[in-house]
Scaffold this motif. Structure first.
Motif, mmCIF file in Angstrom:
data_model
loop_
_atom_site.group_PDB
_atom_site.id
_atom_site.type_symbol
_atom_site.label_atom_id
_atom_site.label_comp_id
_atom_site.label_asym_id
_atom_site.label_seq_id
_atom_site.Cartn_x
_atom_site.Cartn_y
_atom_site.Cartn_z
ATOM 1 N N TRP A 389 -24.853 -11.679 -32.196
ATOM 2 C CA TRP A 389 -25.680 -11.301 -31.049
ATOM 3 C C TRP A 389 -25.128 -11.876 -29.755
ATOM 4 O O TRP A 389 -25.413 -11.364 -28.678
ATOM 5 N N TRP A 390 -24.295 -12.944 -29.865
ATOM 6 C CA TRP A 390 -23.746 -13.573 -28.666
ATOM 7 C C TRP A 390 -22.357 -13.046 -28.288
ATOM 8 O O TRP A 390 -21.722 -13.578 -27.385
ATOM 9 N N ASN A 391 -21.873 -12.033 -28.969
ATOM 10 C CA ASN A 391 -20.601 -11.420 -28.538
ATOM 11 C C ASN A 391 -20.699 -11.007 -27.073
ATOM 12 O O ASN A 391 -21.697 -10.388 -26.651
ATOM 13 N N ARG A 392 -19.681 -11.331 -26.288
ATOM 14 C CA ARG A 392 -19.705 -10.979 -24.868
ATOM 15 C C ARG A 392 -18.284 -10.906 -24.328
ATOM 16 O O ARG A 392 -17.387 -11.607 -24.799
ATOM 17 N N SER A 393 -18.107 -10.050 -23.357
ATOM 18 C CA SER A 393 -16.808 -9.878 -22.714
ATOM 19 C C SER A 393 -17.037 -9.596 -21.245
ATOM 20 O O SER A 393 -18.012 -8.919 -20.879
ATOM 21 N N GLN A 394 -16.159 -10.120 -20.397
ATOM 22 C CA GLN A 394 -16.289 -9.905 -18.954
ATOM 23 C C GLN A 394 -14.912 -9.706 -18.348
ATOM 24 O O GLN A 394 -13.964 -10.426 -18.654
ATOM 25 N N ASN A 395 -14.817 -8.690 -17.483
ATOM 26 C CA ASN A 395 -13.589 -8.419 -16.749
ATOM 27 C C ASN A 395 -13.919 -8.311 -15.267
ATOM 28 O O ASN A 395 -14.835 -7.587 -14.880
ATOM 29 N N GLU A 396 -13.176 -9.043 -14.439
ATOM 30 C CA GLU A 396 -13.323 -8.984 -12.990
ATOM 31 C C GLU A 396 -11.963 -8.650 -12.385
ATOM 32 O O GLU A 396 -10.970 -9.311 -12.682
ATOM 33 N N GLN A 397 -11.925 -7.612 -11.552
ATOM 34 C CA GLN A 397 -10.661 -7.212 -10.938
ATOM 35 C C GLN A 397 -10.887 -6.923 -9.460
ATOM 36 O O GLN A 397 -11.748 -6.124 -9.083
ATOM 37 N N SER A 398 -10.108 -7.592 -8.598
ATOM 38 C CA SER A 398 -10.183 -7.378 -7.155
ATOM 39 C C SER A 398 -8.815 -6.946 -6.642
ATOM 40 O O SER A 398 -7.800 -7.563 -6.998
ATOM 41 N N ASN A 399 -8.794 -5.915 -5.808
ATOM 42 C CA ASN A 399 -7.544 -5.373 -5.276
ATOM 43 C C ASN A 399 -7.588 -5.301 -3.762
ATOM 44 O O ASN A 399 -8.637 -5.018 -3.166
ATOM 45 N N LEU A 400 -6.457 -5.543 -3.149
ATOM 46 C CA LEU A 400 -6.280 -5.335 -1.715
ATOM 47 C C LEU A 400 -5.089 -4.407 -1.522
ATOM 48 O O LEU A 400 -3.986 -4.699 -1.999
ATOM 49 N N PHE A 401 -5.308 -3.277 -0.834
ATOM 50 C CA PHE A 401 -4.264 -2.281 -0.611
ATOM 51 C C PHE A 401 -3.915 -2.244 0.877
ATOM 52 O O PHE A 401 -4.793 -2.348 1.734
ATOM 53 N N PHE A 402 -2.627 -2.050 1.173
ATOM 54 C CA PHE A 402 -2.192 -1.879 2.552
ATOM 55 C C PHE A 402 -0.987 -0.947 2.581
ATOM 56 O O PHE A 402 -0.107 -1.027 1.712
ATOM 57 N N ASP A 403 -0.949 -0.047 3.545
ATOM 58 C CA ASP A 403 0.243 0.789 3.703
ATOM 59 C C ASP A 403 0.401 1.177 5.162
ATOM 60 O O ASP A 403 -0.556 1.195 5.942
ATOM 61 N N LEU A 404 1.638 1.468 5.528
ATOM 62 C CA LEU A 404 2.002 1.918 6.872
ATOM 63 C C LEU A 404 3.017 3.036 6.742
ATOM 64 O O LEU A 404 3.992 2.908 5.984
ATOM 65 N N GLU A 405 2.786 4.121 7.464
ATOM 66 C CA GLU A 405 3.717 5.257 7.442
ATOM 67 C C GLU A 405 4.039 5.668 8.870
ATOM 68 O O GLU A 405 3.134 5.808 9.703
ATOM 69 N N HIS A 406 5.333 5.842 9.148
ATOM 70 C CA HIS A 406 5.777 6.301 10.465
ATOM 71 C C HIS A 406 6.661 7.526 10.286
ATOM 72 O O HIS A 406 7.606 7.526 9.482
ATOM 73 N N ARG A 407 6.336 8.569 11.020
ATOM 74 C CA ARG A 407 7.073 9.820 10.955
ATOM 75 C C ARG A 407 7.927 9.935 12.223
ATOM 76 O O ARG A 407 7.405 10.220 13.317
ATOM 77 N N PHE A 408 9.212 9.717 12.090
ATOM 78 C CA PHE A 408 10.105 9.797 13.246
ATOM 79 C C PHE A 408 10.171 11.221 13.786
ATOM 80 O O PHE A 408 10.143 11.450 14.984
ATOM 81 N N ASN A 409 10.280 12.169 12.874
ATOM 82 C CA ASN A 409 10.263 13.590 13.199
ATOM 83 C C ASN A 409 9.965 14.324 11.910
ATOM 84 O O ASN A 409 9.518 13.708 10.926
ATOM 85 N N ASP A 410 10.187 15.632 11.893
ATOM 86 C CA ASP A 410 9.864 16.390 10.693
ATOM 87 C C ASP A 410 10.877 16.199 9.569
ATOM 88 O O ASP A 410 10.705 16.759 8.487
ATOM 89 N N ARG A 411 11.905 15.364 9.789
ATOM 90 C CA ARG A 411 12.929 15.172 8.764
ATOM 91 C C ARG A 411 13.039 13.715 8.291
ATOM 92 O O ARG A 411 13.615 13.477 7.232
ATOM 93 N N TRP A 412 12.530 12.768 9.061
ATOM 94 C CA TRP A 412 12.688 11.359 8.729
ATOM 95 C C TRP A 412 11.335 10.649 8.711
ATOM 96 O O TRP A 412 10.528 10.802 9.625
ATOM 97 N N THR A 413 11.115 9.853 7.619
ATOM 98 C CA THR A 413 9.852 9.139 7.420
ATOM 99 C C THR A 413 10.137 7.742 6.879
ATOM 100 O O THR A 413 11.029 7.555 6.038
ATOM 101 N N TYR A 414 9.342 6.786 7.352
ATOM 102 C CA TYR A 414 9.400 5.427 6.804
ATOM 103 C C TYR A 414 8.013 5.068 6.271
ATOM 104 O O TYR A 414 6.992 5.376 6.905
ATOM 105 N N LYS A 415 7.983 4.377 5.108
ATOM 106 C CA LYS A 415 6.692 3.971 4.547
ATOM 107 C C LYS A 415 6.802 2.610 3.882
ATOM 108 O O LYS A 415 7.808 2.291 3.232
#
Length: 554
Positions: A389-415
């Motif tokens: 009756w005392w079986n138990r399980s716990q999972n805690e997960q925290s995430n932090l996401f970050f991104d940056l994208e720059h489009r120089f023109n229609d042919r070149w991209t940085y991310k």
């Protein structure tokens, strides 16, 4: 639809009209009586004639008039659809009769140079114009986005797991996309369900309650988050990795060798989880669900532009999921919170920030039902619970996401895309291990406790563009990625004999990590794994390097 009808000059008009009314089905437009000659003379057109035409649909009345007047008539059926006519009684020329029949209908009859007549929409000035057909609108999507939310589609022709958006047809491997629409329609809420919904991929429970993904016979140990590869199956004891699908837009799956995409990859393939982003249009979605084994849940998903210009977009998602199981006493509670912001620094530069927290608590039954010597089934019901009756399980997960994208023109991209993850898995449970005899004995109770904690960090960055050389267009990718995994794991266990499988003791005394470790000892292990990669891709020329755990693989 256009139709033409002709009659012989010797056929009486009244007989032609009678035959035409019998031969033409209702709604078939617009019959045209034949002309006496190829071109009707102006004098004939001015001749008055008596008409007695009953009321009916406009197309039928015009057919009868054309047959009686001996004129050739053409029209588009869409112009008279649904219109009615009071009929025609009296003496009229052809022009007068047509004008009377079309009065108030918004239509005009125009006499062509060859003596035939055509029907058209009435112009504002009443002058005859060329016949106007109903307008046809054609729409096309010139640019295809990889985002699947709102696409109402079970597939996508574009993926992002290969550094930037690219068409599936340009990837020389088997690729599948599990879209948001399909997840919503089929009630797919966790990654085990998601992987088992993709062709050629299997998601199975590992030694722990977590997920092990297999493709083409190989285990996929690294999962990508927004294209950033992270180790997710490196634990001291078993597998405890899990993932809900509430705040992901899609899951991209590649089958086959994936080293080109994520460094030291698996021969089986790769998976990429792509999160939802801030919305341009304000929207709020409320979802409730219910299912078997007391399963129910609720979700609120809201977002939209946060300023008048629409350059700042936000999103918040809250998800609650609860269920029991076909196994007695087993239950699960899952809570997920997610928030995202996307901001256009300029028309060419966008930054994105996201944060999530997922908490999962459950009373699990691990390992499964014991078997007899030789592996035969001993006949326990599938609902048999082997835990306490005392079986138990716990999972805690925290995430932090970050991104940056720059489009120089229609042919070149940085991310640049980065992720930081903290995860804690703990469990205390009773399990039954060993091989049972014919009487259901010979197996042992095991008191088991684990306490796993880990920290993961990683990023992926690239410059992608097109260059023209030697009369050909080439694609150039320069990139690098990095991931680090640190863990601090501990487990302990004790054994107790005297199990009767037909009378399992679910009320054995309460246990925790310390009480079990006091009778045994705490076993610990740590991982410190690091991977670095550099990518240069031009006309299939590539260089990669990987470091793991301070050492370098052969």
């Amino acid at each position: 639809m256009r139709q033409r009808f002709h009659r012989s000059p010797s056929t009486p008009s009244s007989l032609a009209a009678a035959l035409l009314c019998c031969a033409v089905p209702a709604g078939l437009l617009l019959a045209a009586a034949p002309a006496a000659q190829a071109q009707q003379s102006s004098a004939t057109a001015q001749t008055r004639q008596a008409y007695r035409l009953p009321a009916g649909s406009l197309d039928q009345t015009l057919n009868r008039f054309a047959a009686a007047a001996g004129i050739e008539w053409t029209a588009n059926s869409a112009l008279t659809a649904g219109k009615t006519s009071p009929g025609l009684n009296g003496s009229y020329t052809v022009a007068e009769g047509l004008a009377e029949l079309l009065k108030g209908q918004g239509l005009d009859a125009v006499r062509n140079p060859n003596g035939s007549y055509a029907l058209q929409l009435a112009s504002g000035s009443g002058a005859a114009t060329a016949q106007t057909l109903p307008s046809v609108t054609v729409t096309a999507q010139l640019e295809k986005s990889a985002t699947t939310e709102g696409s109402i589609s079970y597939t996508s022709s574009v993926v992002t797991m290969g550094r930037g958006e690219q068409a599936m047809k340009d990837i020389p491997q088997s690729v599948s996309v599990l879209t948001r629409q399909r997840m919503d329609d089929q009630g797919i809420t966790d990654m085990r369900q998601a992987t088992n919904s993709v062709t050629g991929v299997v998601g199975a429970q590992g030694v722990g309650p977590g997920l092990v993904i297999f493709s083409r016979g190989f285990q996929i140990d690294q999962w990508q988050y927004d294209g950033v590869p992270m180790p997710r199956n490196t634990y001291a004891l078993g597998n405890w990795a899990s993932e809900g699908m509430a705040f992901y837009d899609r899951m991209e799956v590649l089958r086959g060798a994936s080293g080109l995409l994520q460094g030291t990859g698996s021969p089986g393939g790769a998976v990429n989880l792509v999160r939802k982003r801030g919305q341009a249009e304000r929207a709020i979605t409320l979802t409730a669900k219910a299912g078997s084994w007391d399963g129910f849940g609720a979700q609120v998903d809201a977002g939209g532009a946060l300023n008048a210009e629409g350059t700042l977009r936000g999103r918040v998602l809250l998800d609650e999921d609860r269920s029991h199981s076909y196994i007695d006493s087993v239950w699960n509670r899952a809570h997920t919170q997610y928030a995202a912001l996307d901001y256009d620094l300029s028309s060419a530069t966008t930054i994105g920030l996201g944060v999530s927290h997922a908490s999962n608590r459950s009373r699990p039954m691990l390992i499964g039902l014991p078997r007899s010597v030789g592996g035969a089934d001993i006949g326990l019901p599938r609902s048999t619970y082997t835990g306490a009756w005392w079986n138990r399980s716990q999972n805690e997960q925290s995430n932090l996401f970050f991104d940056l994208e720059h489009r120089f023109n229609d042919r070149w991209t940085y991310k640049f895309a980065g992720i930081a993850m903290r995860e804690r898995n703990s469990s205390v449970h009773q399990r039954i291990a060993g091989e049972a005899d014919a009487a259901g004995k010979g197996v042992d109770y095991a008191n088991f406790a684990v306490d796993f904690s880990s920290r993961k960090r990683g990023f992926d960055t690239y410059l992608r563009g097109q260059i023209d050389a030697l009369s050909l267009q080439h694609e150039l990718i320069l990139g690098a990625n990095y991931s680090q995994f640190n863990s601090d794991d501990a487990y302990t266990r004790t054994w107790e004999k005297g199990v009767d499988l037909w009378n399992i003791r679910h009320d054995r005394p309460w246990q925790d990590f310390n009480s079990i470790a006091a009778k045994d000892r705490a076993r610990t292990s740590t991982y410190d794994t690091e991977q670095k990669g550099v990518l240069q891709h031009l006309a299939h020329e590539i260089f990669t390097r990987a470091d793991r755990g301070g050492g370098r693989p052969p």
